[in-house]
Scaffold this active site. Structure first.
Site, PDB file in Angstrom:
ATOM      1  CD  GLU A 138      -5.585  10.833   5.572  1.00 57.36           C
ATOM      2  OE1 GLU A 138      -6.038  10.510   4.455  1.00 57.36           O
ATOM      3  OE2 GLU A 138      -5.067  10.014   6.342  1.00 57.36           O
ATOM      4  CD  GLN A 188      -2.668  -1.035   5.027  1.00 61.20           C
ATOM      5  OE1 GLN A 188      -3.864  -0.970   4.762  1.00 61.20           O
ATOM      6  NE2 GLN A 188      -1.788  -0.166   4.546  1.00 61.20           N
ATOM      7  NE  ARG A 236      -1.145  12.585   5.714  1.00 65.17           N
ATOM      8  CZ  ARG A 236      -1.625  11.423   5.329  1.00 65.17           C
ATOM      9  NH1 ARG A 236      -1.055  10.295   5.761  1.00 65.17           N
ATOM     10  NH2 ARG A 236      -2.648  11.348   4.541  1.00 65.17           N
ATOM     11  CD  GLU A 240     -11.811   3.009  14.488  1.00 61.49           C
ATOM     12  OE1 GLU A 240     -12.997   3.343  14.411  1.00 61.49           O
ATOM     13  OE2 GLU A 240     -11.251   2.288  13.648  1.00 61.49           O
ATOM     14  CG  ASP A 258      -2.312   7.399   7.348  1.00 57.88           C
ATOM     15  OD1 ASP A 258      -2.793   8.019   6.387  1.00 57.88           O
ATOM     16  OD2 ASP A 258      -2.456   6.179   7.520  1.00 57.88           O
ATOM     17  CG  ASN A 271      -5.318   3.211  12.173  1.00 58.41           C
ATOM     18  OD1 ASN A 271      -6.057   3.275  13.142  1.00 58.41           O
ATOM     19  ND2 ASN A 271      -5.585   2.445  11.123  1.00 58.41           N
ATOM     20  CG  HIS A 272      -2.573   0.567   9.514  1.00 53.97           C
ATOM     21  ND1 HIS A 272      -3.500   1.537   9.212  1.00 53.97           N
ATOM     22  CD2 HIS A 272      -1.649   0.638   8.521  1.00 53.97           C
ATOM     23  CE1 HIS A 272      -3.160   2.152   8.093  1.00 53.97           C
ATOM     24  NE2 HIS A 272      -2.031   1.618   7.651  1.00 53.97           N
ATOM     25  CG  ASP A 304      -6.765  -0.717  12.909  1.00 53.60           C
ATOM     26  OD1 ASP A 304      -6.392  -0.886  11.734  1.00 53.60           O
ATOM     27  OD2 ASP A 304      -7.625   0.121  13.242  1.00 53.60           O
ATOM     28  CG  ASP A 310      -1.926   1.159   1.210  1.00 56.69           C
ATOM     29  OD1 ASP A 310      -2.184   1.704   0.121  1.00 56.69           O
ATOM     30  OD2 ASP A 310      -2.412   1.535   2.300  1.00 56.69           O
TER      31      ASP A 310
END
Length: 558
Positions: free
Chosen positions: A244, A168, A198, A207, A200, A102-103, A170, A60
Site C-alpha cells: 500500500e 498507534q 500486504r 520513514e 500497510d 509501521n505502528h 510508530d 481502528d
C-alpha cells in the site's frame, strides 16, 4: 520462466469480522469464513487478502495490533486459523495477510514496557522526544480526526511519534531489533501457510521521522524494502509483498527496486483516481493520460488495480478542480466525503446504473496488472453512511434475505456493525443467494469476467499499447504476449458510439470472447466498431494461421 503466479492472480479482500459469523457472537470468525470458501472459489478468485485479525483493542478496525502472534479471540483461535488455511489450500486459494509494521497499539506490551521503564530494551522500539517537537501538526494522515503526530505521555515523561492516531505509536524502524522482530512475525505466519503480506502504509513504514537517520544524506530508507524482500525470498520463495504505497509514478523504482528486488506488487493509486475522473466525465482521456505516464517495470514487478477497498476512495492526487468534478458526480453530499480528499462510498451506489457498474469492473480488470476486489462488490453491495468514517463500507456481507442478511444468528444489537436494512441496497434486495446462478446479475458478470481475465494472461504478462480511437469516450488497449494478441475496448459514455481503431494497417480478424452483448461475430480489424452505452468488448486477434478458440500459450501461469 519465473514462477510469478501473482501476474495472473485475482485477489479478493475481506475482513474476517464482517464476512460470516459461525457461532452467534455477532462477529465474523475463521470457521465462518471457511464455511463460505465455496462462494469465493465459485467466483474464480485464486488469492485472498485478509485484513488484520490479530489481537487488538479494535480502535481502528484491527490496525492497532496488540499481539502479532495471535488471533483475536472474537475470530477464533490459531487452531481455527490453521483449519481455515487447510480448507483454502484444498481449493487452490493462496492467502496473504495484512502486515501492520509501521505502528502497534498503545496497549501492546512492548509500548507499555517502553513507557514505564526508560532503561527497557523496548524504549528504543518507539520514537521519543524529551522536548515538544516543533512540527507536531505536520503530516497528519486523518485531518479533522487527528490532533497531532506527537503526543505527550505522562507515564514516560516524553513525547512519542505517531503518524496515524495517538493510540498507534510508530515503531522505530532504524532499530535492528525491531527489524528482526518483523522478520520473526513474517516467518511465523509463513510457516502457517501464508503466501505473503500486504504491507500497510509503506511510505510511512520506511520513514525516519524524529530519528537521526532522517538527517543523513547518505541514508536510503527504501533499502529496507530490499531487506524485507530478501528475508521473504529465503523463507518462502513464492511468497509476495503487496504494497500500500500511494506514490507517484516517478517514485516507482524506489519501491519496486531497479532490478525488481523490492515489493512485487504495488497498488496503482494514480490510475485508480484517474479512472474515477474518467468515469465522472464519461471520457477515457484521463485513463489514457495516466497509462502514458506509467513507467516500464522490472519483470518481477506488477501494479495492483482496484476500484474500491476498505478505505476511502482517495482523490488527493487529482487537482482541486478535478477532485471537485468527482465529488459532484459521485459524492455530492458532504456526508459522502471524508478528510476533504476522499469518498466513503461503495461502487454500486456511486455509479447507480447496472450497465455502468459492469463496464467499470470490466475496465478495471482490463488494466495492466493484477485486479483486486473488495468483498461484497461481486453482488453490488451499498454503504451505510450513518456509520462513522470509513466504516460505511465495512458492513457485514449480505448472504441472503434472512435475519441479519445471513451473516450471523446473533440478535441485531450484538452485530459488530449493523447490516444494511433499508433502501435499494438493503440485504433483502441485494444478497448473494438472490444472484446465485442468475443470468445477468452482477455476481454472474463478475464470475464471467474473472474467467475471462484468467484466460487472458496477456493482461498480466504482456506488453500493452493504447490504441488511438475516433471516439474519446472509448478506451482501446492491445496486449501482446507469446504470439497472442488481445484487444479490449470500453465505452465510458452513456450513448451508443461507432469508433474506428488505428491499427497501422494491420490485417486481422477480431473474435469476441467477452462483451456486453450476445453477438460473438468475428469482424475485420479495419471495420468500424459499434459500442453500446457503457459497452465493453474483449477480443482475440486472429490471423489466417489461427483458429478461434485456440488455447493461448502460457496459460499455465493462471
Amino acid at each position: 520462466m519465473l514462477d510469478l503466479w501473482y501476474k495472473n492472480a485475482i485477489v479478493y479482500c475481506l475482513d474476517v469480522g464482517t464476512f460470516r459469523d459461525s457461532c452467534g457472537t455477532g462477529v465474523g470468525d475463521f470457521q465462518g469464513l471457511a464455511n463460505r470458501l465455496d462462494h469465493i472459489e465459485a467466483l474464480g478468485v485464486n488469492c485472498l487478502w485478509l485484513l488484520p485479525f490479530y489481537e487488538s483493542p479494535n480502535r481502528d478496525n484491527g490496525y492497532d495490533v496488540s499481539d502479532y502472534y495471535s488471533v483475536d479471540s472474537a475470530h477464533g483461535s490459531l487452531g481455527d486459523f490453521v483449519s481455515f488455511m487447510h480448507a483454502a489450500s484444498d481449493r487452490g486459494l493462496r492467502v496473504i495477510l495484512d502486515l501492520v509494521a509501521n505502528h502497534t497499539s498503545i496497549d501492546h506490551p512492548w509500548f507499555q514496557e517502553a513507557r514505564r521503564n526508560p532503561d527497557s530494551v523496548y524504549r528504543d522500539w518507539y520514537i521519543w522526544s524529551k522536548e515538544k517537537p516543533e512540527d507536531p501538526h505536520e503530516g497528519m494522515i486523518f485531518p479533522g480526526m487527528q490532533k497531532s503526530t506527537w503526543t505527550y505521555d505522562e507515564v514516560a515523561g516524553a513525547w512519542y511519534f505517531h503518524r496515524f492516531f495517538d493510540f498507534q505509536p510508530d515503531l522505530n524502524i532504524a532499530n535492528p531489533a525491531v527489524k528482526e522482530e518483523i522478520d520473526k512475525i513474517m516467518g511465523f505466519w509463513l510457516q502457517l501457510g501464508a503466501s505473503g503480506f500486504r504491507l500497510d502504509a509503506v511510505p510511512f513504514l520506511i520513514e525516519f521521522k524524529g530519528l537521526e537517520e532522517e538527517e543523513r544524506p547518505d541514508h536510503d530508507p527504501h533499502h529496507y524494502l530490499t531487506e524485507l524482500r530478501t528475508f521473504l525470498a529465503w523463507r518462502k520463495s513464492r511468497a509476495i509483498l503487496l504494497g500500500e504505497a500511494n506514490i507517484s509514478f516517478d517514485h516507482a523504482t524506489d519501491y519496486f527496486g531497479s532490478g525488481g528486488d523490492r515489493i512485487q506488487i504495488i497498488f496503482n493509486f494514480v490510475l485508480n483516481q484517474n479512472m474515477f475522473l474518467a468515469l465522472s466525465r464519461r471520457d477515457a482521456e484521463p485513463i489514457r493520460k495516466a497509462l502514458s505516464q506509467m513507467p516500464e517495470l522490472p519483470e518481477t514487478a506488477q501494479w495492483a488495480n482496484f476500484l474500491r477497498n476498505h478505505d476511502e476512495l482517495d482523490l488527493a492526487r487529482l487537482s482541486d478542480s478535478e477532485r471537485q468534478e468527482v465529488f459532484e458526480a459521485f459524492a455530492p453530499d458532504p456526508s459522502m466525503q471524508i478528510f476533504g480528499r476522499g469518498i466513503r462510498r461503495r461502487l454500486a451506489p456511486m455509479l447507480g446504473n447496472e450497465r455502468r457498474i459492469k463496464m467499470a469492473y470490466s475496465l478495471m480488470f482490463a488494466m495492466p496488472g493484477t485486479p483486486v476486489l473488495w468483498y461484497g462488490e461481486e453482488i453490488g453491495m451499498g454503504e451505510d453512511l450513518s456509520l462513522p468514517e470509513r466504516n460505511s463500507v465495512r458492513t457485514p456481507m449480505q448472504w441472503d434475505d434472512g435475519p441479519n442478511a445471513g451473516f450471523s444468528s446473533a440478535s441485531s444489537d450484538k452485530l459488530l456493525r449493523p447490516v444494511i436494512n433499508d433502501g435499494p441496497y438493503s440485504y433483502r434486495k441485494v444478497n448473494a443467494a438472490s444472484q446465485h446462478d442468475k443470468p445477468g446479475s452482477i455476481m454472474e458478470h463478475i464470475q464471467r469476467l474473472i474467467r475471462t481475465r484468467r484466460s487472458c494472461p496477456e493482461v498480466g504478462w504482456g506488453n500493452w499499447t493504447v490504441l488511438p480511437t475516433s471516439e474519446t469516450s472509448v478506451l482501446a488497449l492491445r496486449y501482446r504476449w507469446r504470439g497472442n494478441t488481445l484487444v479490449v475496448l470500453h465505452n465510458l459514455d452513456d450513448r451508443c458510439v461507432e469508433t474506428k481503431i488505428d491499427w497501422e494497417g494491420e490485417q486481422a480478424r477480431l473474435v469476441p470472447m467477452f462483451c456486453d452483448t450476445d453477438d460473438r461475430t468475428a469482424r475485420s480489424a479495419l471495420d468500424p466498431i459499434t459500442m453500446n452505452p457503457y459497452g465493453f468488448l474483449w477480443m482475440r486477434v486472429m490471423t489466417d494461421d489461427d483458429k478461434p478458440g485456440q488455447e493461448p500459450s502460457g496459460t499455465g501461469h493462471a
